[in-house]
Design a protein around this motif. Structure first.
Motif, short mmCIF file in Angstrom:
data_model
loop_
_atom_site.label_atom_id
_atom_site.label_comp_id
_atom_site.label_asym_id
_atom_site.label_seq_id
_atom_site.Cartn_x
_atom_site.Cartn_y
_atom_site.Cartn_z
N LYS A 261 5.93 -2.01 -2.20
CA LYS A 261 4.57 -2.56 -2.28
C LYS A 261 3.76 -2.16 -1.05
CE LYS A 261 6.00 -6.50 -5.11
NZ LYS A 261 6.25 -7.96 -5.14
N ILE A 262 4.40 -2.17 0.11
CA ILE A 262 3.70 -1.72 1.32
C ILE A 262 3.32 -0.26 1.19
CG2 ILE A 262 3.91 -1.37 3.81
CD1 ILE A 262 5.78 -3.77 3.90
N PHE A 263 4.25 0.55 0.70
CA PHE A 263 3.98 1.97 0.50
C PHE A 263 2.81 2.17 -0.47
CE2 PHE A 263 4.89 5.40 -2.64
CZ PHE A 263 4.42 6.46 -1.87
N ILE A 264 2.82 1.46 -1.60
CA ILE A 264 1.75 1.58 -2.59
C ILE A 264 0.40 1.25 -1.97
CG2 ILE A 264 0.79 0.54 -4.68
CD1 ILE A 264 2.94 2.55 -5.27
N SER A 265 0.38 0.29 -1.05
CA SER A 265 -0.89 -0.14 -0.44
C SER A 265 -1.54 0.96 0.38
CB SER A 265 -0.66 -1.37 0.44
OG SER A 265 -0.01 -1.02 1.66
N THR A 266 -0.77 1.97 0.80
CA THR A 266 -1.36 3.06 1.60
C THR A 266 -2.09 4.08 0.74
OG1 THR A 266 0.62 4.50 1.52
CG2 THR A 266 0.53 2.84 3.27
N MET A 267 -1.83 4.08 -0.56
CA MET A 267 -2.39 5.13 -1.42
C MET A 267 -3.91 5.16 -1.45
SD MET A 267 0.24 5.57 -4.60
CE MET A 267 1.85 6.33 -4.30
N PRO A 268 -4.59 4.00 -1.56
CA PRO A 268 -6.06 4.06 -1.52
C PRO A 268 -6.60 4.68 -0.23
CG PRO A 268 -5.34 1.93 -2.33
CD PRO A 268 -4.11 2.64 -1.82
N PHE A 269 -5.94 4.41 0.88
CA PHE A 269 -6.37 4.99 2.16
C PHE A 269 -6.11 6.50 2.17
CE2 PHE A 269 -5.45 0.53 3.31
CZ PHE A 269 -6.68 0.19 3.85
N THR A 270 -4.99 6.91 1.58
CA THR A 270 -4.67 8.34 1.51
C THR A 270 -5.68 9.08 0.65
OG1 THR A 270 -2.30 7.89 1.80
CG2 THR A 270 -2.90 10.03 0.90
#
Length: 325
Positions: A261-270
């Motif tokens: 879930k933490i990893f998924i949260s970075t996707m919008p920023f990427t």
């Protein structure tokens, strides 16, 4: 009551809480709420009589997880995505905050290593970045635009290819945590050393500020996301290496569920970083200093607030919601 007796008296109940929290025993929302009330009573008692004990830390962790379970299953006015980013991820980042600290410490150490290597070894930058890239950059510097490499290709083409590449790096950065964190360590080291040597190369050529104005328009979110993904990878590796009271497979399942879930949260920023690189960075040389500075500070402030400040705010709000006896 002595702490040992308190633990012995409530151990079975706390194990039931763990089973309810981690999905081994299905509970409806009313049952979860009842468990939460009992746990809050135990936590309040422990905070009163054993304030510096690990029992308080343990019960506080269980209370936070049950809180998440209750508010995840009850009907809400906000949708699931809003809850995910505003409550669930911040609480998980707070829970695994020490891994974020480790990732940032390693990041800065490797960046410094890259810069020092570039300073004392003239061939180091070519070794890391390749002759073609260095020669092209030298030509761009000579022509007055050190970051002209970001002008290649169309806006949409650059955005799509860059975003795909960055997402691919993020996936490897996180999932390589399954190698006990070794793969994640290598990817973080590789990217950090590359960044340090790259920035020192521009410093040597006297165009450091021009490079910062261009690179960090998108780099603030891109690099920060890499560090957060590394932190999630390290936490995943730790769940496999240090199962604590769980079986190794159960520890890994819990760790994967949380860190993914933490990893998924970075996707919008990427994705946002890819958009900036494809549509904005290429025009940095033509921008006034104040505009590029505002963009850099805004993007850095946004992602820093979300991962470094907001988790503490959400956790504190959670603690205030726990009634005291």
């Amino acid at each position: 009551m002595r702490e040992v007796a308190f633990i012995k008296q409530n151990k079975a109940k706390w194990l039931e809480f763990e089973q309810a929290i981690f999905g081994k025993a299905k509970k409806n929302p009313d049952e979860m709420a009842s468990l939460y009330i009992h746990l809050v009573n135990d936590l309040s008692y422990a905070q009163t009589y054993y304030p510096k004990s690990k029992t308080v830390v343990y019960l506080n962790h269980l209370a936070a997880r049950i809180y998440q379970k209750i508010y995840k299953t009850k009907r809400q006015e906000t949708n699931r995505i809003v809850y995910f980013f505003s409550i669930e991820v911040p609480l998980l980042v707070y829970q695994y905050r020490r891994y974020l600290l480790y990732a940032f410490a390693l990041f800065f150490a490797f960046v410094a290593m890259g810069a020092l290597s570039a300073k004392y070894n003239p061939d180091f930058v070519r070794l890391i970045l390749g002759d073609d890239y260095v020669n092209k950059t030298l030509e761009n510097i000579k022509n007055g635009n050190p970051v002209a490499v970001y002008k290649s290709g169309s806006n949409w083409g650059s955005f799509v290819s860059i975003t795909f590449n960055n997402l691919q790096v993020g996936v490897m950065n996180y999932f390589f945590g399954i190698t006990a964190g070794i793969g994640t360590f290598y990817i973080l080291m590789q990217n950090s050393i590359m960044l340090g040597s790259f920035q020192y190369f521009f410093y040597q050529k006297g165009v450091f500020w021009a490079s910062v104005r261009g690179i960090w328009i998108h780099g603030a979110m891109e690099i920060f996301s890499i560090v957060v993904e590394a932190a999630a990878g390290f936490a995943l590796g730790a769940a496999l290496l240090f199962p604590k009271t769980y079986s190794r497979i159960d520890s890994f399942k819990i760790g994967f569920k949380d860190t993914f879930k933490i990893f998924i949260s970075t996707m919008p920023f990427t994705v946002a970083a890819g958009f900036l690189e494809g549509f904005i960075t290429r025009y940095s040389v033509d921008m006034p200093n104040w505009l590029s500075t505002i963009i850099i500070l805004s993007t850095l402030s946004l992602i820093s607030f979300y991962y470094l400040i907001f988790p503490y705010y959400v956790n504190r709000k959670l603690q205030k919601s726990i009634p005291k006896l």
